[in-house]
Scaffold this motif. Structure first.
Motif: not given
Length: 234
Positions: A93-95, A102-108, A112-116
């Motif tokens: 998931l980290g890769c 994020y862009k494909a999901c209309n910048r939902n 972005r919280y998946l970054l953590w």
């Protein structure tokens, strides 16, 4: 041949450790300052994601010691099963290309919280310090001091990025009332803080995080709003 492979993998572990340190510090920065980060940093981060993807591949061929018999297990099926049951999901998931998702999901914003998830790579740094603490050739007190310094630096860095992120969650019309939007230093005004260079914004956020966590800052300030001061409170 075995000694050559051992040396190669030890070198790879040190290489991936450097990327783990970089990713641990870059992830909070990317989360908080993503709207104004230079493109070069994202290219460097992409190189790091490639390195971690290669590391995932190598883990499917990495022998391990059985915790019960203490024998070296080199069977590929057992190695793969062990890795799949341990940290494979987090590593995978980290890769993922989270910026593209994020862009494909209309910048939902939730995406972005998946970054953590990428902070799981900090476990490699923790394992590195644990190995140093067990190494009798290195002074234990010195190792603990360095570890404490790194932890304190990382916590302050993460808090700075998080405080800046909070200031960007409000509508543009209300950003002037945030802790950074209402900040003034002499003739310098932060009301249009998004247009200020990244380094100045980061240092300002770092200072705010330090004085806030040290409880020496202005008590009427919050990460979101600045409360109006009465003349008698100045």
């Amino acid at each position: 041949m075995k000694e050559l492979l051992d040396r190669w993998y030890l070198g790879w572990k040190q290489f991936i450790l450097i990327w783990a340190v970089y990713s641990s510090f870059f992830t909070p920065l990317e989360f908080g300052f993503f709207r104004g980060l230079p493109e070069k940093l994202f290219l460097l981060d992409s190189a790091g994601q490639l390195a971690f993807f290669i590391d995932i591949f190598l883990h499917f061929f990495l022998a391990f010691k059985d915790p019960h018999s203490h024998r070296l297990v080199s069977n590929h099926n057992q190695i793969a099963i062990r890795y799949l049951k341990s940290r494979f999901i987090l590593d995978f998931l980290g890769c993922l290309p989270l910026d593209a998702i994020y862009k494909a999901c209309n910048r939902n914003e939730v995406v972005r919280y998946l970054l953590w998830i990428r902070l799981s790579r900090a476990l490699r740094v923790t394992e590195f310090f644990e190995a140093l603490e067990k190494d009798i050739r290195i002074n234990y007190l010195f190792t603990r001091i360095i570890k404490l310094f790194v932890v304190e630096l990382y916590c302050t860095h993460t808090a700075a990025c998080f405080f800046y992120y909070l200031a960007t969650t409000l509508p543009p019309a209300q950003e002037g009332y945030t802790w950074i939007g209402s900040l003034k230093m002499g003739d310098y005004n932060y009301s249009e803080f998004r247009d200020i260079d990244l380094w100045t914004r980061y240092i300002t956020s770092l200072y705010f995080a330090i004085v806030t966590m040290a409880t020496v800052g202005q008590p009427t300030l919050t990460p979101f709003y600045i409360s109006p001061l009465l003349p008698g409170q100045l």
